[in-house]
Structure formats: C-alpha cells, structure tokens
Design a protein around this motif. Sequence first.
Motif, PDB file in Angstrom:
ATOM      1  N   VAL A  65       0.749  -1.139  -0.078  1.00  0.00           N
ATOM      2  CA  VAL A  65      -0.025   0.112   0.077  1.00  0.00           C
ATOM      3  C   VAL A  65       0.860   1.093  -0.026  1.00  0.00           C
ATOM      4  N   ILE A  66       0.745   1.693  -1.131  1.00  0.00           N
ATOM      5  CA  ILE A  66       1.679   3.159  -1.279  1.00  0.00           C
ATOM      6  C   ILE A  66       0.714   4.422  -1.648  1.00  0.00           C
ATOM      7  N   GLY A  67       0.997   5.336  -0.912  1.00  0.00           N
ATOM      8  CA  GLY A  67       0.276   6.770  -1.214  1.00  0.00           C
ATOM      9  C   GLY A  67      -1.346   6.788  -1.106  1.00  0.00           C
ATOM     10  N   ASP A  68      -1.898   7.856  -1.608  1.00  0.00           N
ATOM     11  CA  ASP A  68      -3.560   7.925  -1.269  1.00  0.00           C
ATOM     12  C   ASP A  68      -4.134   7.218  -1.839  1.00  0.00           C
ATOM     13  N   PRO A  69      -5.237   6.147  -1.274  1.00  0.00           N
ATOM     14  CA  PRO A  69      -6.137   5.700  -2.098  1.00  0.00           C
ATOM     15  C   PRO A  69      -6.854   6.318  -2.991  1.00  0.00           C
ATOM     16  N   PRO A  70      -7.078   5.441  -4.237  1.00  0.00           N
ATOM     17  CA  PRO A  70      -8.019   6.195  -5.354  1.00  0.00           C
ATOM     18  C   PRO A  70      -9.336   6.152  -4.821  1.00  0.00           C
ATOM     19  N   SER A  71     -10.218   7.091  -5.601  1.00  0.00           N
ATOM     20  CA  SER A  71     -11.735   7.106  -5.184  1.00  0.00           C
ATOM     21  C   SER A  71     -12.359   5.760  -5.549  1.00  0.00           C
ATOM     22  N   ALA A  72     -13.007   5.354  -4.645  1.00  0.00           N
ATOM     23  CA  ALA A  72     -13.912   4.178  -4.926  1.00  0.00           C
ATOM     24  C   ALA A  72     -14.890   4.640  -6.065  1.00  0.00           C
ATOM     25  N   PRO A  73     -15.355   3.613  -6.838  1.00  0.00           N
ATOM     26  CA  PRO A  73     -16.577   3.773  -7.768  1.00  0.00           C
ATOM     27  C   PRO A  73     -17.734   3.916  -6.997  1.00  0.00           C
ATOM     28  N   ASP A  74     -18.841   4.293  -7.532  1.00  0.00           N
ATOM     29  CA  ASP A  74     -20.169   4.450  -6.873  1.00  0.00           C
ATOM     30  C   ASP A  74     -20.655   2.782  -6.460  1.00  0.00           C
ATOM     31  N   PHE A  75     -21.186   2.982  -5.426  1.00  0.00           N
ATOM     32  CA  PHE A  75     -21.504   1.693  -4.774  1.00  0.00           C
ATOM     33  C   PHE A  75     -22.857   1.943  -4.010  1.00  0.00           C
ATOM     34  N   GLU A  76     -23.644   0.524  -3.683  1.00  0.00           N
ATOM     35  CA  GLU A  76     -24.666   0.774  -2.965  1.00  0.00           C
ATOM     36  C   GLU A  76     -24.174  -0.025  -1.692  1.00  0.00           C
TER      37      GLU A  76
END
Length: 281
Positions: A65-76
């Motif tokens: 795990v390196i750096g800021d996490p990416p944005s999650a896709p839209d989810f329910e």
Amino acid sequence: LSSQSPPASSLSCARSALPRNGVRQSLKQPLLRAPLAGSTMSRWLCSSGGDDDDDEESDLDEFEVIGDPPSAPDFELIDATTDELKVALIRGFLTKEDIALLHVVGNHPSVKPIDDRDDDLVYMHEVWRVEKQLKEMAVHIYDRLMHTARGVDAQLWKGLHEGAVFFPEIEYIVYDVKKLGEPGSISPHRDNLSQVTMVCLLSPTRDFEGGVNWFEGGDNGEEDRDIKLEIGDAVFFYGDKCSHWITPVISGRRTILQMELSQGSTTCSLFGGFFDDWFSR
C-alpha cells in the motif's frame, strides 16, 4: 471435492468454518521472499524442498500500500450496525468483455485446481487459483480489483494502511451441480486474515438456481442480509470479520471470481499443516 489437507508441496490458505461468534486463526508465514525492484507488486517464493518444477507454481504476489487511496466507484452500501460488517455492492463492476476474458483465464492450461479449504468448512465447489494468470492475461482487471479494494476500504474499514503488505489471493470458482452430483454450497465462514474480500458473479442468473449471497447481520439479533447478484455485479466486504455464505446451488452452473487481500502471508504446507493446527488451538 475432498476437504482433506493438500500435499506438503502445495500452498494452503485455510478458511475457517465458524461457530457464529468465533474465528479460528491460522499461521501464515512466507519462508522466502523475493521482491521485484521498483515495483509495488512483488512476488515471493514458498520453498518446500520440492523439485524446481514446483517453484513457478508457488509464486504469489505481494501488494504494498503506497500513497493515497484512489476514489471508490459508486456503490450501494449494505449497511450494518458496525463498520466491519458493512458490504459494498457494485452493480456492473465487470463488463461482458471482462467476463469473457476471465473465463479464458480460468480455463487456461496453466491454471491448476486447488483444495485449500479448512477441514471443518462444509463446501461443495471446484476452485482454481488465477492471480498469476490474471496479471499476465488481463492486468487491467487485476489493477481494477486492487484499486477498487483500496478505495472501498478507505471509505468503510480503513485497514489498508500505508506501507502495509497484503497478499492477493484470486480464485475462479465453479458450482456445477451436474458435475458435482449434488447441490453446490459453502457454509457460513470468514476468510482468515482477509482485509478485503471480493466476490463477482460470472454467470447469467438464468444458468443456475440458488446461489444467493448472504452476510451476517451482527451479534445482537440483527437480521442477516441477502444480496442477489446479477452477472458482472460484485460485492466487497471485510472477509476476516464478516461471516458469509450462499444458499445451495440446486441446479445449473454458477461461476464466480473471488479475491482476498490477505493480511498474512500464505501458508506453505512444509510441515503438513502441523503449525496451522497448533497455533489455531
């Protein structure tokens, strides 16, 4: 499928069958690690004293795990009273083209069947380990799994910490009632040491009957939750904490892709599972 322990030269990642409120842990420790320079994805080699021909089959990936996490896709959000039981449902996570390619990956001649389930886990299905082939044949899908797992975890569980190393375990799983000679099934269980587990349906629902995903509701009388996936839909959840299962597949053929980001390294069955049994007492 037999639930007996695999041969000493094979890899073993136990899933524990649960009494509802208990978790049986297992020791997972690499014997030899060989990182690839300049990459956040590394491989390690499990050395069991076997022939050199076995080494290639023993390669597994590491994910750092390196750096800021990416944005999650839209989810329910399938909500729960505690964060660790929350489930993210992503409709249409994989395209038809992705799914067609995954069937090619899962049926590639280099893919080997595995039998690594815990002896106490009641299940009836067939499993092939595919992370190596997936990286080679469909790296865009592999990367999407890693990025989505990070994005969802950052919103819901916050367990993929900077600098931590996880071990992706990706499986192509088939519940074929005709071939099995009985309904396909898996009993309530948790995925030992999995910070993020993903299950994606690769079969159209017209091809089978049953096989509905269920997740525990909690320890205080909350109702269990069911999710009926359509082809290409995926669920992401905290596999080590959230007990899950499916209803029996009573007819047809149900195929899924499953991924676990394991917090511990995969067990090498060098000692026939002795240390796994000893440490789980």
